[in-house]
Design an enzyme around this catalytic site. Sequence first.
Site, PDB file in Angstrom:
ATOM      1  CB  SER A  50       6.457   3.885   7.385  1.00 26.25           C
ATOM      2  OG  SER A  50       5.350   3.330   8.085  1.00 26.25           O
ATOM      3  CD  GLU A 187      11.887  -2.795   5.552  1.00 27.28           C
ATOM      4  OE1 GLU A 187      11.656  -1.914   4.682  1.00 27.28           O
ATOM      5  OE2 GLU A 187      11.804  -2.576   6.777  1.00 27.28           O
TER       6      GLU A 187
END
Length: 275
Positions: A50, A187
């Site tokens: 990320s 997720e």
Amino acid sequence: MSTPPRQKRLTPADIAALKGNRPVVSLTAYTTPMARLLDPHCDFLLVGDSLGMVLYGMDTTVGVTMEMMIAHGQAVMRGVSRACVIIDMPFGSYQESKEQAFRSAARIMKETGCDGVKLEGGAEMAETVAFLVDRGVPVLGHVGLMPQQVNTAGGYRSKGHSDKEAEKIRRDARAIDEAGAFAMVIEGTVEPLAREISAAVSATTIGIGASPACDGQILVSDDMLGLFNDFKPRFVKHYAELAEVISKAAADYAGEVRARTFPGPEHTFQPRPKS
């Protein structure tokens, strides 16, 4: 005088052992100063890919490189004394073959000193996960919404709404669990399905946009702190609004520089008196 022993950091085995005992706390970290701040409060820190979006302004994580992950992994390792540290394997560094995955994982662990690696994928990656675990590489799996597959998935959207999609995520989770991952991130998965999976697998489950019933939770630290404001996923809670604080501080600084009120005499060095 003898030197006191260094505090022992948590290991992947410690994270696995927390299942059924207490919730696992995790956040992402990309720099030494942030790692030092988060370390006392987290069981493990994830050097997530990320960082491509949060630090480098990329639209997705696909462009993140091994060199980026290793550099930031080294930085985080300099800042931890307690937390286990896991590093994301970037897109293209493990999908080709299990041998490629081992070479990439070995390089990451040798050059950073981290405790394990994370990779995305379900049943199609189970053989690779088992290959790594058999060769001494602790693996954190990742099922459900998989950001590295954004181009084939058609964007970022929650998973598990249809029976077909839900069954695929179940298969993926079972496969990664049976392959020997010490834990797995779930997720962007509908809550009842994430709850079901967490109860069904032996691996520690780490939720992000999943379920409070997962064995632990993770957020991107810049999201949690209100620093990354390009967009706010539904599953993010801002525990601070640091973007506003930083913007105001920069504005105050700029105003004082332009008004010549900073630096003041107390911020300058004066000649020493001559003897």
